[in-house]
Design a protein around this motif. Structure first.
Motif, PDB file in Angstrom:
ATOM      1  N   ALA A   7     -30.959-101.565 -58.105  1.00  0.00           N
ATOM      2  CA  ALA A   7     -31.414-100.212 -57.783  1.00  0.00           C
ATOM      3  C   ALA A   7     -31.639-100.063 -56.283  1.00  0.00           C
ATOM      4  CB  ALA A   7     -32.688 -99.885 -58.547  1.00  0.00           C
ATOM      5  N   GLU A   8     -32.242-101.066 -55.638  1.00  0.00           N
ATOM      6  CA  GLU A   8     -32.445-101.003 -54.192  1.00  0.00           C
ATOM      7  C   GLU A   8     -31.107-100.954 -53.464  1.00  0.00           C
ATOM      8  OE1 GLU A   8     -34.888-100.506 -52.348  1.00  0.00           O
ATOM      9  OE2 GLU A   8     -36.732-101.122 -53.334  1.00  0.00           O
ATOM     10  N   ALA A   9     -30.154-101.778 -53.920  1.00  0.00           N
ATOM     11  CA  ALA A   9     -28.824-101.748 -53.313  1.00  0.00           C
ATOM     12  C   ALA A   9     -28.164-100.389 -53.526  1.00  0.00           C
ATOM     13  CB  ALA A   9     -27.957-102.860 -53.902  1.00  0.00           C
ATOM     14  N   MET A  10     -28.378 -99.817 -54.714  1.00  0.00           N
ATOM     15  CA  MET A  10     -27.805 -98.502 -55.010  1.00  0.00           C
ATOM     16  C   MET A  10     -28.417 -97.425 -54.124  1.00  0.00           C
ATOM     17  SD  MET A  10     -27.963 -96.284 -58.554  1.00  0.00           S
ATOM     18  CE  MET A  10     -29.637 -95.721 -58.212  1.00  0.00           C
ATOM     19  N   TYR A  11     -29.741 -97.426 -54.012  1.00  0.00           N
ATOM     20  CA  TYR A  11     -30.405 -96.399 -53.208  1.00  0.00           C
ATOM     21  C   TYR A  11     -30.062 -96.539 -51.732  1.00  0.00           C
ATOM     22  CZ  TYR A  11     -33.285 -94.197 -56.791  1.00  0.00           C
ATOM     23  OH  TYR A  11     -33.712 -93.469 -57.869  1.00  0.00           O
ATOM     24  N   LEU A  12     -29.934 -97.780 -51.259  1.00  0.00           N
ATOM     25  CA  LEU A  12     -29.552 -98.005 -49.870  1.00  0.00           C
ATOM     26  C   LEU A  12     -28.189 -97.392 -49.585  1.00  0.00           C
ATOM     27  CD1 LEU A  12     -29.915 -99.381 -47.102  1.00  0.00           C
ATOM     28  CD2 LEU A  12     -28.877-101.421 -48.088  1.00  0.00           C
ATOM     29  N   THR A  13     -27.229 -97.721 -50.450  1.00  0.00           N
ATOM     30  CA  THR A  13     -25.872 -97.205 -50.271  1.00  0.00           C
ATOM     31  C   THR A  13     -25.813 -95.715 -50.568  1.00  0.00           C
ATOM     32  OG1 THR A  13     -25.057 -99.359 -51.012  1.00  0.00           O
ATOM     33  CG2 THR A  13     -23.465 -97.569 -50.895  1.00  0.00           C
ATOM     34  N   TYR A  14     -26.496 -95.300 -51.622  1.00  0.00           N
ATOM     35  CA  TYR A  14     -26.454 -93.905 -52.041  1.00  0.00           C
ATOM     36  C   TYR A  14     -26.983 -92.980 -50.948  1.00  0.00           C
ATOM     37  CZ  TYR A  14     -26.645 -89.930 -55.244  1.00  0.00           C
ATOM     38  OH  TYR A  14     -26.429 -88.719 -55.856  1.00  0.00           O
ATOM     39  N   GLY A  15     -28.142 -93.345 -50.378  1.00  0.00           N
ATOM     40  CA  GLY A  15     -28.714 -92.499 -49.341  1.00  0.00           C
ATOM     41  C   GLY A  15     -27.801 -92.371 -48.149  1.00  0.00           C
ATOM     42  N   SER A  16     -27.182 -93.477 -47.750  1.00  0.00           N
ATOM     43  CA  SER A  16     -26.278 -93.446 -46.609  1.00  0.00           C
ATOM     44  C   SER A  16     -25.052 -92.586 -46.884  1.00  0.00           C
ATOM     45  CB  SER A  16     -25.854 -94.878 -46.258  1.00  0.00           C
ATOM     46  OG  SER A  16     -24.962 -94.876 -45.171  1.00  0.00           O
ATOM     47  N   VAL A  17     -24.398 -92.820 -48.035  1.00  0.00           N
ATOM     48  CA  VAL A  17     -23.200 -92.052 -48.381  1.00  0.00           C
ATOM     49  C   VAL A  17     -23.533 -90.583 -48.586  1.00  0.00           C
ATOM     50  CG1 VAL A  17     -21.371 -91.756 -50.108  1.00  0.00           C
ATOM     51  CG2 VAL A  17     -22.044 -94.053 -49.398  1.00  0.00           C
ATOM     52  N   GLN A  18     -24.649 -90.305 -49.238  1.00  0.00           N
ATOM     53  CA  GLN A  18     -25.020 -88.931 -49.552  1.00  0.00           C
ATOM     54  C   GLN A  18     -25.185 -88.081 -48.299  1.00  0.00           C
ATOM     55  OE1 GLN A  18     -28.354 -87.900 -52.427  1.00  0.00           O
ATOM     56  NE2 GLN A  18     -29.362 -87.510 -50.488  1.00  0.00           N
ATOM     57  N   PHE A  19     -25.992 -88.550 -47.360  1.00  0.00           N
ATOM     58  CA  PHE A  19     -26.238 -87.753 -46.165  1.00  0.00           C
ATOM     59  C   PHE A  19     -25.016 -87.710 -45.253  1.00  0.00           C
ATOM     60  CE2 PHE A  19     -30.655 -88.415 -47.433  1.00  0.00           C
ATOM     61  CZ  PHE A  19     -31.161 -87.134 -47.254  1.00  0.00           C
ATOM     62  N   SER A  20     -24.238 -88.794 -45.214  1.00  0.00           N
ATOM     63  CA  SER A  20     -23.016 -88.791 -44.412  1.00  0.00           C
ATOM     64  C   SER A  20     -22.012 -87.783 -44.969  1.00  0.00           C
ATOM     65  CB  SER A  20     -22.395 -90.189 -44.386  1.00  0.00           C
ATOM     66  OG  SER A  20     -23.253 -91.115 -43.774  1.00  0.00           O
ATOM     67  N   ALA A  21     -21.830 -87.812 -46.288  1.00  0.00           N
ATOM     68  CA  ALA A  21     -20.895 -86.871 -46.911  1.00  0.00           C
ATOM     69  C   ALA A  21     -21.383 -85.436 -46.766  1.00  0.00           C
ATOM     70  CB  ALA A  21     -20.720 -87.215 -48.394  1.00  0.00           C
ATOM     71  N   TYR A  22     -22.692 -85.241 -46.834  1.00  0.00           N
ATOM     72  CA  TYR A  22     -23.236 -83.888 -46.704  1.00  0.00           C
ATOM     73  C   TYR A  22     -22.956 -83.309 -45.317  1.00  0.00           C
ATOM     74  CZ  TYR A  22     -26.551 -80.026 -46.806  1.00  0.00           C
ATOM     75  OH  TYR A  22     -27.120 -78.776 -46.751  1.00  0.00           O
ATOM     76  N   THR A  23     -23.232 -84.092 -44.277  1.00  0.00           N
ATOM     77  CA  THR A  23     -22.997 -83.585 -42.931  1.00  0.00           C
ATOM     78  C   THR A  23     -21.505 -83.400 -42.658  1.00  0.00           C
ATOM     79  OG1 THR A  23     -23.111 -85.865 -42.099  1.00  0.00           O
ATOM     80  CG2 THR A  23     -25.114 -84.546 -41.968  1.00  0.00           C
ATOM     81  N   SER A  24     -20.665 -84.308 -43.177  1.00  0.00           N
ATOM     82  CA  SER A  24     -19.220 -84.182 -42.973  1.00  0.00           C
ATOM     83  C   SER A  24     -18.689 -82.913 -43.639  1.00  0.00           C
ATOM     84  CB  SER A  24     -18.488 -85.409 -43.531  1.00  0.00           C
ATOM     85  OG  SER A  24     -18.858 -86.577 -42.841  1.00  0.00           O
ATOM     86  N   MET A  25     -19.082 -82.680 -44.883  1.00  0.00           N
ATOM     87  CA  MET A  25     -18.638 -81.475 -45.574  1.00  0.00           C
ATOM     88  C   MET A  25     -19.177 -80.215 -44.897  1.00  0.00           C
ATOM     89  SD  MET A  25     -16.878 -80.013 -47.906  1.00  0.00           S
ATOM     90  CE  MET A  25     -16.358 -81.431 -48.897  1.00  0.00           C
ATOM     91  N   SER A  26     -20.408 -80.279 -44.420  1.00  0.00           N
ATOM     92  CA  SER A  26     -20.987 -79.132 -43.723  1.00  0.00           C
ATOM     93  C   SER A  26     -20.201 -78.790 -42.466  1.00  0.00           C
ATOM     94  CB  SER A  26     -22.454 -79.420 -43.356  1.00  0.00           C
ATOM     95  OG  SER A  26     -23.233 -79.612 -44.500  1.00  0.00           O
ATOM     96  N   HIS A  27     -19.789 -79.821 -41.731  1.00  0.00           N
ATOM     97  CA  HIS A  27     -19.008 -79.588 -40.515  1.00  0.00           C
ATOM     98  C   HIS A  27     -17.641 -78.991 -40.848  1.00  0.00           C
ATOM     99  CE1 HIS A  27     -21.559 -82.897 -38.411  1.00  0.00           C
ATOM    100  NE2 HIS A  27     -22.143 -81.715 -38.367  1.00  0.00           N
ATOM    101  N   LEU A  28     -17.036 -79.449 -41.940  1.00  0.00           N
ATOM    102  CA  LEU A  28     -15.744 -78.889 -42.349  1.00  0.00           C
ATOM    103  C   LEU A  28     -15.887 -77.407 -42.704  1.00  0.00           C
ATOM    104  CD1 LEU A  28     -14.252 -81.729 -44.603  1.00  0.00           C
ATOM    105  CD2 LEU A  28     -13.433 -80.996 -42.355  1.00  0.00           C
ATOM    106  N   LEU A  29     -16.938 -77.072 -43.421  1.00  0.00           N
ATOM    107  CA  LEU A  29     -17.149 -75.680 -43.805  1.00  0.00           C
ATOM    108  C   LEU A  29     -17.485 -74.817 -42.599  1.00  0.00           C
ATOM    109  CD1 LEU A  29     -19.210 -76.205 -47.094  1.00  0.00           C
ATOM    110  CD2 LEU A  29     -16.820 -75.518 -46.902  1.00  0.00           C
ATOM    111  N   ASP A  30     -18.186 -75.394 -41.623  1.00  0.00           N
ATOM    112  CA  ASP A  30     -18.520 -74.643 -40.419  1.00  0.00           C
ATOM    113  C   ASP A  30     -17.290 -74.357 -39.567  1.00  0.00           C
ATOM    114  OD1 ASP A  30     -21.150 -74.494 -41.079  1.00  0.00           O
ATOM    115  OD2 ASP A  30     -21.780 -76.187 -39.826  1.00  0.00           O
ATOM    116  N   ALA A  31     -16.235 -75.184 -39.743  1.00  0.00           N
ATOM    117  CA  ALA A  31     -15.021 -74.995 -38.960  1.00  0.00           C
ATOM    118  C   ALA A  31     -14.152 -73.853 -39.489  1.00  0.00           C
ATOM    119  CB  ALA A  31     -14.208 -76.296 -38.946  1.00  0.00           C
TER     120      ALA A  31
END
Length: 321
Positions: free
Chosen positions: A89-113
């Motif tokens: 679970a700790e490994a999942m949350y570590l990876t999940y949090g990183s991927v989640q926020f990275s994907a969120y900002t990347s998608m947000s930038h694409l939509l802003d373009a």
């Protein structure tokens, strides 16, 4: 665009966003681990407490509510029982949090373009970005999520001797697809959940921050996270129960703490089976502790993310001052 949206999307580099998300995930998991074990145990309990014993087909413990489950686990398995599955679970949350926020900002930038004349409302962009982030993070970390569930489902009699042994056993007896049992339910759940969560968070954050009631220590972030999480979690909870039931399928199904878990196959058939045999209560079993878990988890996640990001931004600017 609102200041809250701009703050979450555009402050910090991709590396800083990933780092802050990872820290937030680790801290959040540490706080809510016992509640997670209780929720999983309740979700896997297929009988109703109102059923007479002759109709339950019980082979395992009978849990009665959140506090009752807590006391029973402590009595039968000790304090360590509340932290079963914590390593994956700790490994999942570590990876999940990183991927989640990275994907969120990347998608947000694409939509802003997108050109202004074709741009969607901010609330819709937040929903799409959150849904995409949830789908990416869920898929990337799903094997760890499955291992977390299986270890949390173990009673005093261990099914797997260690994390490494569990990976070997699943790979040998269930193949690569064994690590992704219930992924359809996971993605079906997380897409609307994360979409509603991020949209709700960014809509509620400025409202809570401007409240006449003062919020000390930046706790408006936490309050907004709690409210957004409670609303979105309740909406998709039946899919979470379905995911847990599917994750414990396979050759070890009858060896977990609940030894009478039926054989399920597919998201829709599982939902239909639970509805038919357990009713609406079966779909929402464990919701109370799920909401109790979701509230501090989301609050700690968003509060820690904002603080970690602020710390990194301040550290980056310091040499230049």
């Amino acid at each position: 665009m609102s200041g809250a949206v701009a703050q979450l999307k555009h402050e910090g580099s991709q590396r800083q966003v990933a780092g802050a998300g990872a820290v937030a995930g680790l801290v959040s998991r540490f706080v809510i681990a016992p509640l997670d074990v209780i929720k999983i145990r309740l979700q896997l309990q297929v009988h109703s407490l109102s059923d007479p014993p002759s109709l339950r087909g019980i082979h395992g413990p009978v849990y009665r509510g959140t506090l009752g489950t807590l006391k029973q686990i402590l009595r039968e398995e000790g304090l360590r029982g509340l932290w079963k599955g914590n390593i994956p679970a700790e490994a999942m949350y570590l990876t999940y949090g990183s991927v989640q926020f990275s994907a969120y900002t990347s998608m947000s930038h694409l939509l802003d373009a997108i050109p202004q004349q074709y741009r969607l409302p901010d609330s819709v962009n937040s929903f799409i970005s959150g849904a995409a982030a949830g789908a990416c993070a869920t898929t990337a970390t799903y094997p760890l999520d499955l291992l977390r569930t299986r270890f949390a489902a173990q009673g005093p009699d261990r099914v797997y001797a260690s994390l490494v042994e569990s990976v070997r056993h699943i790979a040998k007896h269930e193949g690569p697809t064994g690590f992704f049992r219930g992924l359809g339910a996971g993605v079906s759940q997380i897409v609307p959940y994360m979409g509603l969560f991020f949209a709700g968070y960014e809509a509620l954050k400025p409202v809570v921050a401007s409240s006449v009631i003062p919020m000390p220590f930046g706790s408006s972030d936490a309050v907004a996270g709690v409210l957004a999480s409670l609303l979105s979690k309740t909406a998709v909870y039946p899919l979470d129960t379905t995911r847990k039931r599917l994750q414990v399928q396979g050759p070890t199904r009858a060896r977990y703490v609940h030894r009478n878990i039926p054989v399920y196959s597919g998201v829709v058939p599982t939902l239909a089976h639970i509805w038919k045999h357990e009713g609406r209560r079966g779909l929402y079993r464990g919701l109370t502790v799920g909401l109790l878990k979701a509230a501090p988890a989301s609050a700690v996640t968003m509060w820690t993310y904002e603080r970690a990001m602020g710390f990194m931004l301040a550290a980056e600017k310091k040499p230049a001052d």
